[in-house]
Design a protein around this motif. Sequence first.
Motif, mmCIF file in Angstrom:
data_model
loop_
_atom_site.group_PDB
_atom_site.id
_atom_site.type_symbol
_atom_site.label_atom_id
_atom_site.label_comp_id
_atom_site.label_asym_id
_atom_site.label_seq_id
_atom_site.Cartn_x
_atom_site.Cartn_y
_atom_site.Cartn_z
ATOM 1 N N ALA A 1 -28.903 15.082 24.182
ATOM 2 C CA ALA A 1 -29.136 14.584 22.825
ATOM 3 C C ALA A 1 -29.364 13.079 22.831
ATOM 4 O O ALA A 1 -30.255 12.574 22.120
ATOM 5 N N ALA A 2 -28.598 12.355 23.623
ATOM 6 C CA ALA A 2 -28.720 10.898 23.661
ATOM 7 C C ALA A 2 -30.091 10.466 24.171
ATOM 8 O O ALA A 2 -30.641 9.446 23.723
ATOM 9 N N ARG A 3 -30.641 11.230 25.086
ATOM 10 C CA ARG A 3 -31.964 10.883 25.622
ATOM 11 C C ARG A 3 -33.072 11.071 24.587
ATOM 12 O O ARG A 3 -34.179 10.554 24.757
ATOM 13 N N ALA A 4 -32.788 11.795 23.525
ATOM 14 C CA ALA A 4 -33.789 12.010 22.467
ATOM 15 C C ALA A 4 -33.782 10.891 21.432
ATOM 16 O O ALA A 4 -34.651 10.848 20.556
ATOM 17 N N ILE A 5 -32.813 9.979 21.520
ATOM 18 C CA ILE A 5 -32.691 8.910 20.515
ATOM 19 C C ILE A 5 -33.806 7.888 20.675
ATOM 20 O O ILE A 5 -33.999 7.328 21.753
ATOM 21 N N LYS A 6 -34.533 7.646 19.602
ATOM 22 C CA LYS A 6 -35.503 6.552 19.540
ATOM 23 C C LYS A 6 -35.942 6.394 18.085
ATOM 24 O O LYS A 6 -35.796 7.327 17.279
ATOM 25 N N PRO A 7 -36.435 5.226 17.706
ATOM 26 C CA PRO A 7 -36.897 5.040 16.330
ATOM 27 C C PRO A 7 -37.953 6.089 15.965
ATOM 28 O O PRO A 7 -38.836 6.420 16.765
ATOM 29 N N GLY A 8 -37.833 6.642 14.764
ATOM 30 C CA GLY A 8 -38.781 7.645 14.280
ATOM 31 C C GLY A 8 -38.301 9.070 14.420
ATOM 32 O O GLY A 8 -38.813 9.974 13.753
ATOM 33 N N VAL A 9 -37.316 9.299 15.291
ATOM 34 C CA VAL A 9 -36.763 10.645 15.473
ATOM 35 C C VAL A 9 -35.768 10.933 14.354
ATOM 36 O O VAL A 9 -34.950 10.080 14.014
ATOM 37 N N THR A 10 -35.819 12.113 13.764
ATOM 38 C CA THR A 10 -34.865 12.464 12.712
ATOM 39 C C THR A 10 -33.576 13.018 13.321
ATOM 40 O O THR A 10 -33.572 13.547 14.437
ATOM 41 N N THR A 11 -32.486 12.897 12.565
ATOM 42 C CA THR A 11 -31.239 13.490 13.033
ATOM 43 C C THR A 11 -31.332 15.012 13.032
ATOM 44 O O THR A 11 -30.646 15.680 13.811
ATOM 45 N N ASP A 12 -32.190 15.576 12.185
ATOM 46 C CA ASP A 12 -32.405 17.027 12.225
ATOM 47 C C ASP A 12 -33.014 17.438 13.567
ATOM 48 O O ASP A 12 -32.674 18.497 14.105
ATOM 49 N N TYR A 13 -33.897 16.612 14.112
ATOM 50 C CA TYR A 13 -34.462 16.909 15.427
ATOM 51 C C TYR A 13 -33.375 16.859 16.504
ATOM 52 O O TYR A 13 -33.338 17.705 17.406
ATOM 53 N N ILE A 14 -32.474 15.888 16.401
ATOM 54 C CA ILE A 14 -31.361 15.820 17.360
ATOM 55 C C ILE A 14 -30.500 17.073 17.254
ATOM 56 O O ILE A 14 -30.053 17.630 18.259
#
Length: 403
Positions: free
Chosen positions: A155-168
């Motif tokens: 999950a942490a590797r998916a963090i970046k500006p523009g990504v929604t928390t729903d995507y996480i």
Amino acid sequence: MAAEVEARKCIGADCGNNAGTLQCPTCLKQGIDSFFCSQDCFKRNWGSHKTVHKAKSNILTNLFPPKVVSEPDPATGHYNPFPTFPFTGSLRPVYPLSPRRAVPESVRLPDYAHDGIPRSEQKFVGRHNITILNKKEQEGMRKVCRLAREVLDIAARAIKPGVTTDYIDEVVHKACMERDSYPSPLNYMHFPKSVCTSINETICHGIPDQRPLEDGDIINIDVTLYHGGFHGDINETYYVGEKALSNPDAVRVVETARECLDKSIEIVKPGMLFREPGNVIEKHAKSRNCSVVKSYCGHGINQLFHCAPNIPHYAKNKAVGAAKPGMCFTIEPMINIGTHRDKTWPDDWTSTTADGSLSAQFEHTLLVTEDGVEVLTARLPDSPGGPVPMPSTDVKETENGAA
């Protein structure tokens, strides 16, 4: 001959005393019987006790959903479900929430997966005895905690500006399914998602939604897995983009929370009193000019998601009991830049700082060993995140730990 009426027991999770006439006022309004032995016991157990209110209020909300009084954005269909709520900071919920994610029949479910009510936990409410895990059960905890660490790192590797928390949330859910594991938060007391995502002023229990992460945010991701009959719980706070790393307040609160957890783990061993981590945590937080949230605490974890003991994070608490080999519990300090006080959104979950200031949290699941402690959710060599240098000009530490 009539049987003796059994004395009514205090429902405090860490208390075995007989109850007095003191009742929780919220429970009284909701028609729930809940008696405590004293005001102090009531305050000490508030963080865990108020989940009873969530179960009841969420059932009512599902039966009588509130009207949406804000107009959706024509371009996106997104809206704020609580337009009249006095939010404490700039963060807003962005609805609609995505549909509940499916779980295959092959995945073993906790008892609350279908109706949201953790009956196995409720059987232990008010009991002060703490589970001691045998060697086989300890192995079960080691395995689920390793899996929880893997999922958090994904999950942490998916963090970046523009990504929604729903995507996480989608990433976490998929990673759980790939590991034949149930995401413990899903439908726990009717929580709607598979992970908690808490941004900026959110202390804990943020619900993943359609808001994109922004450069400069900080975000806590709180992952718990249920696998093989055991729960493993872990969270970390991460920086989003370069702006967050250049914000001295963001770095100070995140790194202070990280250090508070590390320092509290150092004292865990057989005989440690459950009230002691709070003294260590608050002393260090104050040395960084930060405050400690009192409404939520660490908790026992094993075959149950939440159980005794409670581990408060603030100083001079009155938690009862001492650590013994074979016990599993979490320590998860929530540290704020401003006031320690919190305010909950109308979703009955999202807890934010009362002044809108930044908040950060870190959590590990711990196993007490014969001579110390084993961090079951320890970071791996390639785990994303990790400490960054503390701003050197923010706060001068004093010898006695006061800012």
